[in-house]
Design a protein around this motif. Sequence first.
Motif, PDB file in Angstrom:
ATOM      1  N   VAL A 104       0.868  -1.175   0.000  1.00 22.50           N
ATOM      2  CA  VAL A 104       0.000   0.000   0.000  1.00 22.50           C
ATOM      3  C   VAL A 104       0.903   1.222   0.000  1.00 22.50           C
ATOM      4  O   VAL A 104       1.784   1.351   0.844  1.00 22.50           O
ATOM      5  N   TYR A 105       0.719   2.081  -1.001  1.00 20.39           N
ATOM      6  CA  TYR A 105       1.447   3.356  -1.010  1.00 20.39           C
ATOM      7  C   TYR A 105       0.642   4.367  -0.237  1.00 20.39           C
ATOM      8  O   TYR A 105      -0.557   4.526  -0.469  1.00 20.39           O
ATOM      9  N   GLU A 106       1.278   5.051   0.675  1.00 24.76           N
ATOM     10  CA  GLU A 106       0.578   6.083   1.423  1.00 24.76           C
ATOM     11  C   GLU A 106       1.400   7.352   1.429  1.00 24.76           C
ATOM     12  O   GLU A 106       2.628   7.304   1.483  1.00 24.76           O
ATOM     13  N   GLY A 113      -1.809  12.404   1.523  1.00 21.15           N
ATOM     14  CA  GLY A 113      -3.257  12.232   1.674  1.00 21.15           C
ATOM     15  C   GLY A 113      -3.860  11.220   0.715  1.00 21.15           C
ATOM     16  O   GLY A 113      -5.076  11.126   0.582  1.00 21.15           O
ATOM     17  N   ARG A 114      -3.010  10.437   0.021  1.00 21.99           N
ATOM     18  CA  ARG A 114      -3.505   9.490  -0.950  1.00 21.99           C
ATOM     19  C   ARG A 114      -3.104   8.090  -0.508  1.00 21.99           C
ATOM     20  O   ARG A 114      -2.016   7.880   0.009  1.00 21.99           O
ATOM     21  N   ARG A 115      -3.989   7.143  -0.710  1.00 23.58           N
ATOM     22  CA  ARG A 115      -3.676   5.773  -0.336  1.00 23.58           C
ATOM     23  C   ARG A 115      -3.927   4.890  -1.548  1.00 23.58           C
ATOM     24  O   ARG A 115      -5.039   4.864  -2.069  1.00 23.58           O
ATOM     25  N   VAL A 116      -2.910   4.221  -2.039  1.00 26.02           N
ATOM     26  CA  VAL A 116      -3.078   3.336  -3.191  1.00 26.02           C
ATOM     27  C   VAL A 116      -2.713   1.912  -2.782  1.00 26.02           C
ATOM     28  O   VAL A 116      -1.569   1.635  -2.405  1.00 26.02           O
ATOM     29  N   GLU A 117      -3.709   1.045  -2.847  1.00 22.00           N
ATOM     30  CA  GLU A 117      -3.426  -0.362  -2.582  1.00 22.00           C
ATOM     31  C   GLU A 117      -2.971  -0.976  -3.906  1.00 22.00           C
ATOM     32  O   GLU A 117      -3.787  -1.325  -4.748  1.00 22.00           O
ATOM     33  N   ALA A 118      -1.697  -1.075  -4.097  1.00 20.45           N
ATOM     34  CA  ALA A 118      -1.182  -1.533  -5.393  1.00 20.45           C
ATOM     35  C   ALA A 118      -1.224  -3.054  -5.497  1.00 20.45           C
ATOM     36  O   ALA A 118      -1.674  -3.607  -6.491  1.00 20.45           O
ATOM     37  N   VAL A 119      -0.740  -3.719  -4.477  1.00 17.86           N
ATOM     38  CA  VAL A 119      -0.688  -5.181  -4.497  1.00 17.86           C
ATOM     39  C   VAL A 119      -1.461  -5.703  -3.290  1.00 17.86           C
ATOM     40  O   VAL A 119      -1.170  -5.344  -2.160  1.00 17.86           O
ATOM     41  N   PRO A 165      -2.275  -6.238 -16.662  1.00 18.11           N
ATOM     42  CA  PRO A 165      -2.538  -4.937 -17.286  1.00 18.11           C
ATOM     43  C   PRO A 165      -1.672  -3.822 -16.709  1.00 18.11           C
ATOM     44  O   PRO A 165      -1.164  -3.950 -15.596  1.00 18.11           O
ATOM     45  N   SER A 166      -1.528  -2.749 -17.478  1.00 10.36           N
ATOM     46  CA  SER A 166      -0.755  -1.604 -17.005  1.00 10.36           C
ATOM     47  C   SER A 166      -1.328  -1.086 -15.699  1.00 10.36           C
ATOM     48  O   SER A 166      -2.536  -1.036 -15.527  1.00 10.36           O
ATOM     49  N   GLY A 167      -0.450  -0.740 -14.782  1.00  8.70           N
ATOM     50  CA  GLY A 167      -0.886  -0.194 -13.507  1.00  8.70           C
ATOM     51  C   GLY A 167      -1.315  -1.247 -12.503  1.00  8.70           C
ATOM     52  O   GLY A 167      -1.823  -0.916 -11.433  1.00  8.70           O
ATOM     53  N   CYS A 168      -1.111  -2.535 -12.838  1.00  5.44           N
ATOM     54  CA  CYS A 168      -1.595  -3.572 -11.929  1.00  5.44           C
ATOM     55  C   CYS A 168      -0.603  -3.863 -10.809  1.00  5.44           C
ATOM     56  O   CYS A 168      -0.894  -4.655  -9.916  1.00  5.44           O
ATOM     57  N   GLY A 169       0.548  -3.241 -10.842  1.00  4.41           N
ATOM     58  CA  GLY A 169       1.473  -3.432  -9.724  1.00  4.41           C
ATOM     59  C   GLY A 169       2.664  -4.315 -10.046  1.00  4.41           C
ATOM     60  O   GLY A 169       3.342  -4.802  -9.149  1.00  4.41           O
ATOM     61  N   LYS A 170       2.981  -4.480 -11.337  1.00  3.25           N
ATOM     62  CA  LYS A 170       4.086  -5.349 -11.715  1.00  3.25           C
ATOM     63  C   LYS A 170       5.429  -4.774 -11.246  1.00  3.25           C
ATOM     64  O   LYS A 170       6.261  -5.486 -10.692  1.00  3.25           O
ATOM     65  N   THR A 171       5.607  -3.493 -11.504  1.00  2.00           N
ATOM     66  CA  THR A 171       6.865  -2.862 -11.087  1.00  2.00           C
ATOM     67  C   THR A 171       6.980  -2.846  -9.567  1.00  2.00           C
ATOM     68  O   THR A 171       8.050  -3.100  -9.010  1.00  2.00           O
ATOM     69  N   THR A 172       5.854  -2.565  -8.909  1.00  2.00           N
ATOM     70  CA  THR A 172       5.833  -2.580  -7.444  1.00  2.00           C
ATOM     71  C   THR A 172       6.289  -3.946  -6.932  1.00  2.00           C
ATOM     72  O   THR A 172       7.133  -4.047  -6.042  1.00  2.00           O
TER      73      THR A 172
HETATM   74  N1  LIG Z   1       5.546   5.659  -5.465  1.00  2.00           N
HETATM   75  C1  LIG Z   1       4.224   5.510  -5.620  1.00  2.00           C
HETATM   76  N2  LIG Z   1       3.346   6.210  -4.850  1.00  2.00           N
HETATM   77  C2  LIG Z   1       2.017   6.053  -4.992  1.00  2.00           C
HETATM   78  N3  LIG Z   1       1.440   5.204  -5.855  1.00  2.00           N
HETATM   79  C3  LIG Z   1       2.244   4.477  -6.646  1.00  2.00           C
HETATM   80  C4  LIG Z   1       3.683   4.585  -6.582  1.00  2.00           C
HETATM   81  N4  LIG Z   1       4.210   3.731  -7.488  1.00  2.00           N
HETATM   82  C5  LIG Z   1       3.176   3.113  -8.081  1.00  2.00           C
HETATM   83  N5  LIG Z   1       1.988   3.554  -7.583  1.00  2.00           N
HETATM   84  C6  LIG Z   1       0.645   3.089  -7.973  1.00  2.00           C
HETATM   85  O1  LIG Z   1       0.580   1.683  -7.751  1.00  2.00           O
HETATM   86  C7  LIG Z   1      -0.128   1.052  -8.800  1.00  2.00           C
HETATM   87  C8  LIG Z   1       0.759   0.019  -9.470  1.00  2.00           C
HETATM   88  O2  LIG Z   1       1.833   0.663 -10.139  1.00  2.00           O
HETATM   89  P1  LIG Z   1       3.003  -0.139 -10.880  1.00  2.00           P
HETATM   90  O3  LIG Z   1       3.593  -1.105  -9.913  1.00  2.00           O
HETATM   91  O4  LIG Z   1       3.928   0.838 -11.482  1.00  2.00           O
HETATM   92  O5  LIG Z   1       2.183  -0.929 -12.005  1.00  2.00           O
HETATM   93  P2  LIG Z   1       2.675  -1.601 -13.393  1.00  2.00           P
HETATM   94  O6  LIG Z   1       4.145  -1.735 -13.323  1.00  2.00           O
HETATM   95  O7  LIG Z   1       1.948  -2.910 -13.434  1.00  2.00           O
HETATM   96  O8  LIG Z   1       2.217  -0.716 -14.501  1.00  2.00           O
HETATM   97  C9  LIG Z   1      -0.610   2.145  -9.741  1.00  2.00           C
HETATM   98  O9  LIG Z   1      -1.909   2.497  -9.356  1.00  2.00           O
HETATM   99  C10 LIG Z   1       0.356   3.277  -9.447  1.00  2.00           C
HETATM  100  O10 LIG Z   1      -0.244   4.522  -9.688  1.00  2.00           O
END
Ligand SMILES: Nc1ncnc2c1ncn2[C@@H]1O[C@H](COP(=O)(O)OP(=O)(O)O)[C@@H](O)[C@H]1O
Length: 272
Positions: free
Chosen positions: A12-14, A17-23, A41-48
């Motif tokens: 979870v990225y926090e 004021g934003r919270r993104v549950e990536a994985v 799919p793009s944005g699914c959290g692969k890089t994370t």
């Molecule tokens: N440093 C960060 N802070 C906040 N949100 C992030 C950060 N890095 C990635 N995200 C969010 O996490 C989600 C997954 O991102 P990412 O791992 O880059 O996906 P992918 O590589 O599959 O395209 C996306 O919604 C992205 O916006």
Amino acid sequence: MHALVVSGLTKVYEGSGRRVEAVRDLTFTVEAGELVCLVGPSGCGKTTLLKCMGGLLAPTGGEVLLAGRKVNGPPPGMAFVFQEYGRSLFPWKRVGENVELPLKQKNLSKARRRELVADALASVGLADAAGAYPWQLSGGMQQRVAIARALAYEPEVLLMDEPFAAVDAQTRADLEDLVRRLWRERGITILFVTHDIDEAVYLGERVIVLSASPTVVQEQLKVDLPDERDQLHTRVAPRFAELRTHVYEQIQAAKRGVPQDALTKSDTPPPR
Ligand SMILES: Nc1ncnc2c1ncn2[C@@H]1O[C@H](COP(=O)(O)OP(=O)(O)O)[C@@H](O)[C@H]1O
Ligand SMILES: [Mg+2]
């Protein structure tokens, strides 16, 4: 022992004021010497996920084990190839120096370092580019340099994050074949991340399909194509078409939030 274990990984990225549950919850294993493709799919959290696996980012929950040991920071024995080759090489250093750089962390003689650099550059077909600067090379050649740098490091595990997303189709096909050849020659464990279904099926021994974010493992599929693959014949093989259709359907189902078991298996043959 598994080469890699990802168990209950969450991120979870926090901040701001934003919270993104990536994985949300990722569990899978990779065996030593396997070439596994992760597709989602793009944005699914692969890089994370890869950053957590490589110890570049701390997971919120769960853990990653490399050869049975918990990853807490960049582990020795692991190398990365990133998508943005333009930013991963130092423009003011020559190709040979770029490839040699990570080796300086290892306790090797200068002669041994030179040998590893020369061997890695030869492996990727750039034996005579050692003296050039990265910006003098094409995109595909720069990505070859990044691959050579990873190889020279002699990793047990190689993590590749959409490494060919930014090169043209012909170069990409060549680089895919390069990865398969290096994998077969060197016996490295490779985890290859891509959003491209065809690429995942063409390259992998196994494909792990990820859902859209918050990410879970939608399905794992054994790729029962012959070991000898080539761009011309493999991609037109009926089994290739079946597999890619199957993966495509899984990704579509994941987008709709349908679990794998709920899908009918009538129209797509199950993996043998
Ligand atoms: N440093 C960060 N802070 C906040 N949100 C992030 C950060 N890095 C990635 N995200 C969010 O996490 C989600 C997954 O991102 P990412 O791992 O880059 O996906 P992918 O590589 O599959 O395209 C996306 O919604 C992205 O916006
Ligand atoms: Mg990414």
